[in-house]
Each structure stands twice: as structure tokens, then as C-alpha cells.
Design a protein around this motif. Structure first.
Motif, mmCIF file in Angstrom:
data_model
loop_
_atom_site.group_PDB
_atom_site.id
_atom_site.type_symbol
_atom_site.label_atom_id
_atom_site.label_comp_id
_atom_site.label_asym_id
_atom_site.label_seq_id
_atom_site.Cartn_x
_atom_site.Cartn_y
_atom_site.Cartn_z
ATOM 1 N N LYS A 289 1.018 -1.394 0.221
ATOM 2 C CA LYS A 289 -0.486 -0.251 0.094
ATOM 3 C C LYS A 289 0.628 1.288 0.375
ATOM 4 O O LYS A 289 0.563 2.581 -1.154
ATOM 5 C CB LYS A 289 -1.261 0.027 1.039
ATOM 6 C CG LYS A 289 -1.969 1.375 1.132
ATOM 7 C CD LYS A 289 -2.722 1.460 2.593
ATOM 8 C CE LYS A 289 -3.274 2.479 2.644
ATOM 9 N NZ LYS A 289 -4.603 2.648 3.676
ATOM 10 N N ARG A 290 1.748 1.284 0.550
ATOM 11 C CA ARG A 290 3.033 2.236 1.020
ATOM 12 C C ARG A 290 3.695 3.055 -0.284
ATOM 13 O O ARG A 290 2.940 4.411 -1.012
ATOM 14 C CB ARG A 290 3.667 2.514 2.216
ATOM 15 C CG ARG A 290 3.210 2.955 3.393
ATOM 16 C CD ARG A 290 4.194 2.649 4.767
ATOM 17 N NE ARG A 290 4.557 1.640 4.459
ATOM 18 C CZ ARG A 290 5.891 1.220 5.510
ATOM 19 N NH1 ARG A 290 6.490 2.480 6.084
ATOM 20 N NH2 ARG A 290 6.088 0.030 5.657
ATOM 21 N N PRO A 291 4.452 2.479 -1.018
ATOM 22 C CA PRO A 291 4.754 2.386 -2.148
ATOM 23 C C PRO A 291 3.732 3.259 -3.286
ATOM 24 O O PRO A 291 3.951 4.036 -3.914
ATOM 25 C CB PRO A 291 5.320 1.193 -2.484
ATOM 26 C CG PRO A 291 5.185 0.423 -1.608
ATOM 27 C CD PRO A 291 4.634 0.547 -0.695
ATOM 28 N N ILE A 297 0.296 9.495 -5.766
ATOM 29 C CA ILE A 297 0.187 10.857 -5.811
ATOM 30 C C ILE A 297 0.700 11.110 -6.483
ATOM 31 O O ILE A 297 1.035 12.524 -7.792
ATOM 32 C CB ILE A 297 0.816 10.538 -4.573
ATOM 33 C CG1 ILE A 297 0.186 10.255 -3.170
ATOM 34 C CG2 ILE A 297 1.568 12.759 -4.067
ATOM 35 C CD1 ILE A 297 0.826 10.380 -2.054
ATOM 36 N N ILE A 298 2.177 10.727 -7.174
ATOM 37 C CA ILE A 298 2.470 10.920 -8.900
ATOM 38 C C ILE A 298 2.426 11.263 -9.568
ATOM 39 O O ILE A 298 3.079 11.711 -10.436
ATOM 40 C CB ILE A 298 3.635 10.278 -8.178
ATOM 41 C CG1 ILE A 298 5.252 10.669 -7.395
ATOM 42 C CG2 ILE A 298 5.222 10.480 -9.832
ATOM 43 C CD1 ILE A 298 6.904 9.278 -7.248
ATOM 44 N N ILE A 299 1.149 10.874 -9.985
ATOM 45 C CA ILE A 299 0.738 9.775 -11.486
ATOM 46 C C ILE A 299 -0.100 10.946 -11.507
ATOM 47 O O ILE A 299 -0.407 11.678 -12.669
ATOM 48 C CB ILE A 299 0.145 9.279 -11.145
ATOM 49 C CG1 ILE A 299 1.272 7.860 -11.504
ATOM 50 C CG2 ILE A 299 -0.879 9.037 -12.335
ATOM 51 C CD1 ILE A 299 1.817 8.260 -12.768
ATOM 52 N N LEU A 300 -1.144 11.885 -10.086
ATOM 53 C CA LEU A 300 -1.893 12.590 -10.246
ATOM 54 C C LEU A 300 -0.771 14.155 -10.023
ATOM 55 O O LEU A 300 -1.539 15.426 -10.990
ATOM 56 C CB LEU A 300 -2.328 12.778 -9.526
ATOM 57 C CG LEU A 300 -3.355 14.136 -8.516
ATOM 58 C CD1 LEU A 300 -4.507 13.838 -9.287
ATOM 59 C CD2 LEU A 300 -4.073 13.568 -7.144
ATOM 60 N N MET A 301 0.372 14.281 -9.412
ATOM 61 C CA MET A 301 0.903 15.502 -9.758
ATOM 62 C C MET A 301 1.463 15.663 -11.314
ATOM 63 O O MET A 301 1.376 16.639 -12.204
ATOM 64 C CB MET A 301 1.983 15.285 -8.604
ATOM 65 C CG MET A 301 1.379 15.830 -7.101
ATOM 66 S SD MET A 301 3.065 15.140 -6.567
ATOM 67 C CE MET A 301 4.602 16.578 -6.935
ATOM 68 N N SER A 399 -7.303 9.934 -12.287
ATOM 69 C CA SER A 399 -6.203 10.163 -11.048
ATOM 70 C C SER A 399 -6.591 10.441 -9.534
ATOM 71 O O SER A 399 -5.593 9.789 -8.503
ATOM 72 C CB SER A 399 -4.946 10.974 -11.344
ATOM 73 O OG SER A 399 -4.327 10.309 -12.831
ATOM 74 N N ALA A 400 -7.618 11.308 -9.266
ATOM 75 C CA ALA A 400 -8.534 11.839 -7.958
ATOM 76 C C ALA A 400 -8.560 10.447 -7.707
ATOM 77 O O ALA A 400 -8.460 10.086 -6.568
ATOM 78 C CB ALA A 400 -8.297 12.633 -8.243
ATOM 79 N N ILE A 401 -9.575 9.884 -8.202
ATOM 80 C CA ILE A 401 -10.402 8.700 -7.832
ATOM 81 C C ILE A 401 -9.532 7.092 -7.656
ATOM 82 O O ILE A 401 -9.747 6.881 -6.592
ATOM 83 C CB ILE A 401 -10.884 8.455 -9.771
ATOM 84 C CG1 ILE A 401 -11.873 9.665 -9.567
ATOM 85 C CG2 ILE A 401 -11.670 6.890 -9.220
ATOM 86 C CD1 ILE A 401 -13.522 8.993 -10.557
ATOM 87 N N GLY A 402 -8.374 7.544 -8.061
ATOM 88 C CA GLY A 402 -7.587 6.390 -8.390
ATOM 89 C C GLY A 402 -7.237 6.153 -6.552
ATOM 90 O O GLY A 402 -6.398 5.476 -5.463
#
Length: 426
Positions: A289-291, A297-301, A399-402
């Protein structure tokens, strides 16, 4: 002689992988000729988006039914028929004279494509022992990305040499040949080598409980978390490169088709690296989960950067963004690592199909919505660049949904791990 000890199993592996390579290329190859199709058939951006979406829609809707039928009737027949359908669909695509023929061809191609992954996994499990299977399934995953890679510069060069019709006609003939080859490799030759296959006793109890099982899984929070988690990574990348990435490079950056296809290739290189690297990191940290949250987060950014830079980032940043977004697509394999960790083996196939449905549902939605936005914001005084700027809102939302989905995942605990051992059939 046991199938899993026969050297012929490597012939099976090579044949299936080559077929998968060519079939996977058909998911994104049409994106290379989006501009050409709009010119030759006088199509709007919305129609192009729908044309791309329909293949992914067919693929998505058939994932769970295909898994059920493959378990019941065996994978060989469906893989052979799927390859031939994909080849015929590609040939019709190359010969199309009307947009209805284009749609019909993509429906055939999507139906054939829907057979490949589930049946390929089952075929490999029949021919290889568990240790070999674990290694080879990773190779199979990379083969899919290599198929996408084939549909970039190499296929763009073929289009330049033969024209788009000639290139797709050649590819369709090759895929039909693969379907014929699979008949001899999977059906005819094994009957000669293994005339007395072991009798498989059907598990009637599991069949009777299928709909109860589906209802229970579809009401599970973890299953929906995985659905939305996969939704956020796959569609933004796969839906965009299969339809609008090449036109984006050509229209906004005035690149050639070959030059724009290199952007896709950069993303695919990221995907090839993302799958094994993120799996290794998760293994080392002993957490998925953590990675995986960090990846989301990186993809959303990354998608948000397109909006922050008005849909036209400097070219070096553009290259980096394509690589990162491709890396995230490769990392989406972690979804199925969570499936294996969270659910019993007897349920992991259905849950995997459900999660994969989420990923390809987003790939269905994005091209069509993106095309409608382009049509809406490139009329009147608005420029094409404005259309792409507003279009990038869609992958940002996805991406936010993901990110919400991956944040909702619950890490497995000892109780769940013990439940992954399947019970003996009665």
C-alpha cells in the motif's frame, strides 16, 4: 510424458507470447493514424474517441464472462478463435470505406482481444509448474508492454512505407496466421504427444455457488478499492496513448507522426521499468500500500502539471511526464499483488477480472470524453491548444479517483493470509 516436463512447452510459450505481442499492439496502433482517419473519413474528434472506446468497452465487458467460460470449457478454443477474430477485424479495418466498417472492425478486434489474457494465464498454468509459472507470468506482462511498444516507431515506420491500409492489412494477416499456428500448437500436436490426457473432475459445488460468490465480492469494500485503484492508473495512460497522444504531439508541438509516436515509446519504456521495480520495492519494504499510494500521488501530480502549464509544457518536461505516467501504468501490476494477498486463491481470478474491469472502464471513458471536449473547445475563437488543456482535466479526475481507491485498500493481516489456502473440493 507429463506436459510440464516436455520440451514442447517452450514451443507453446513462444507461440502464445508472439500472438499476444501482435494482439496487444492493436490496442494502441490505431492512435497513430487518428489524423489520417479524420481526414479520409471526415470524422469528428468525438467519433474518433468513440471508435477507440468501443474496443476497450468490448474488452472490459467480456473480462469476467471470459474467465468463467475459460474455466468451464478450457482456454485453447477461446484463444484460437480470439486471435482469428482480432486478425479478421484488423483486415476489415484496413479495407474500410465507411465509418460503420471501422466500428464493426473494432468490435471484432475488441472481442478477440478480450480472450487473450485470461486464457493465456490458464494455458501457461497447464504447461508449466508453479515455479516456472511465477517467472513466466512476469515475462507475459512485459510482452504486453512490448506489444504497445511495437505500435509506436516500428509500426509508424511500416505505415510510412506501406501506407496505413497496407500496414494494418499485413498485421491482420499475421495475427490470423498466429491463430492457425495456435491450433496446431495447442490442439493438434498435443493430441499426438499426449494421447491420454488426465481426466479432470468438474467441481460442481463451485459452479453452483458462482452467482453467490459474485454478489459477495461485488459488495466487498476491498474489491471496490482495487477497482477504483486500477481505474485511476490504467485509463489515463492507455486511453490517452491509444487515441490522442500522437495528435497532441502533432498539433501542439508540430511533430511528425514518427516523432509523436516516440513520446508513446518513452511512456512504454517507463511501463517496462515500472512493473518490476515497484514490485521489488514493495517486496523489500514488505508492504504494497505505501509505495502504491506514492505512485498514485506522483501520477496525479504529473497529470496536474499539464493543467498548470496550460496544456503545453516545455518539451523536456513533456518527455519526463510521459515517462512517469508510463511508469505508473507499469506499477498498476501491484493491483493484482493486492488481490493475491487479500483474497483466497479460489476467488482471486474473479476479483482480478473485477479490478481489471475498472482499469479498462477508464480506458473506455477517456478517449470519448476527451474527444467531446476537443470538439467543444476548438470551435469558434478557441484554439486547439485550449481543447487539449481542458481535456487534461479528465485524467486528473481519474487519477484522483485512483488515489481515493488505493488509500481505501486494507493491508492483509494474518487472518486473511491463512484464508488464501483453498479448501479441498467435496
Amino acid at each position: 510424458m507429463d506436459k510440464r516436463e516436455s520440451s514442447f512447452r517452450w514451443v507453446v510459450f513462444a507461440s502464445v507470447m508472439f500472438t499476444y505481442l501482435l494482439m496487444a499492439s492493436q490496442r494502441t496502433a490505431p492512435g497513430l493514424i487518428t489524423v489520417q482517419l479524420m481526414t479520409d473519413f471526415q470524422l469528428t474528434a468525438s467519433t474518433i474517441g468513440l471508435l477507440t472506446s468501443i474496443q476497450f468497452f468490448i474488452y472490459t465487458s467480456l473480462q469476467i464472462p471470459m474467465g468463467i467460460m475459460a474455466d468451464r470449457y478450457g482456454p485453447n478454443f477461446f484463444l484460437i478463435v480470439g486471435a482469428i477474430l482480432t486478425g479478421i477485424g484488423t483486415i476489415i479495418y484496413s479495407l474500410s470505406t465507411h465509418e460503420l466498417m471501422l466500428f464493426f472492425s473494432r468490435i471484432l478486434t475488441g472481442t478477440g482481444d478480450a480472450t487473450i489474457w485470461v486464457n493465456m494465464v490458464l494455458i501457461l498454468s497447464h504447461w508449466f509448474n508453479s515455479k516456472e509459472f511465477t517467472r513466466l507470468i512476469g515475462v507475459a506482462g512485459m510482452t504486453g508492454s512490448l506489444g504497445f511498444l511495437l505500435a509506436t516507431v516500428p509500426f509508424s515506420s511500416t505505415i510510412h512505407l506501406l501506407g496505413w491500409r497496407g500496414a494494418f492489412l499485413l498485421l491482420g494477416i499475421l495475427i490470423c496466421f498466429c491463430g492457425t499456428l495456435l491450433y496446431f500448437v495447442l490442439v493438434k500436436k498435443p493430441k499426438q504427444l499426449f494421447p491420454n490426457p488426465p481426466v479432470v473432475i468438474e467441481n460442481v459445488r463451485q459452479r453452483e455457488k458462482l452467482f453467490v460468490l459474485l454478489r459477495r465480492i461485488f459488495s466487498t469494500r476491498q474489491a471496490w478499492a482495487l477497482f477504483f485503484c486500477h481505474f485511476g492508473l490504467v485509463g489515463g495512460y492507455l486511453g490517452f496513448i491509444s487515441s490522442w497522444a500522437v495528435p497532441y504531439g502533432m498539433n501542439v508541438y508540430e511533430m511528425t507522426r514518427s516523432g509523436a509516436s516516440q513520446l508513446i515509446m518513452i511512456g512504454l519504456i517507463g511501463a517496462l521499468i515500472g512493473a518490476p521495480l515497484t514490485s521489488w520495492i514493495s517486496s523489500r519494504l514488505e508492504t504494497i500500500k505505501r509505495p502504491y499510494v506514492i505512485v498514485h500521488i506522483i501520477i496525479l501530480m504529473s497529470w496536474s502539471t499539464f493543467l498548470l502549464l496550460n496544456g503545453n509544457p516545455p518539451f523536456p518536461i513533456l518527455v519526463l511526464l510521459f515517462f512517469i505516467i508510463g511508469f505508473g501504468f507499469g506499477a498498476s501490476a501491484l493491483t493484482f499483488a493486492v488481490v493475491r494477498q487479500s483474497f483466497p486463491i479460489s476467488e482471486s481470478g474473479i476479483v482480478s477480472g473485477f479490478a481489471n474491469t475498472g482499469g479498462f472502464l477508464s480506458a473506455v471513458l477517456l478517449p470519448s470524453i476527451f474527444g467531446n471536449i476537443l470538439d467543444r473547445f476548438t470551435t469558434g475563437s478557441a484554439s486547439l491548444g485550449d481543447g487539449y488543456f481542458y481535456g487534461f482535466i479528465i485524467p486528473v479526475v481519474f487519477s484522483a479517483i485512483g488515489l481515493i481507491g488505493v488509500s481505501s485498500i486494507r493491508e492483509a493481516v494474518g487472518r486473511r493470509d491463512r484464508s488464501t489456502v483453498p479448501s479441498e473440493p467435496e
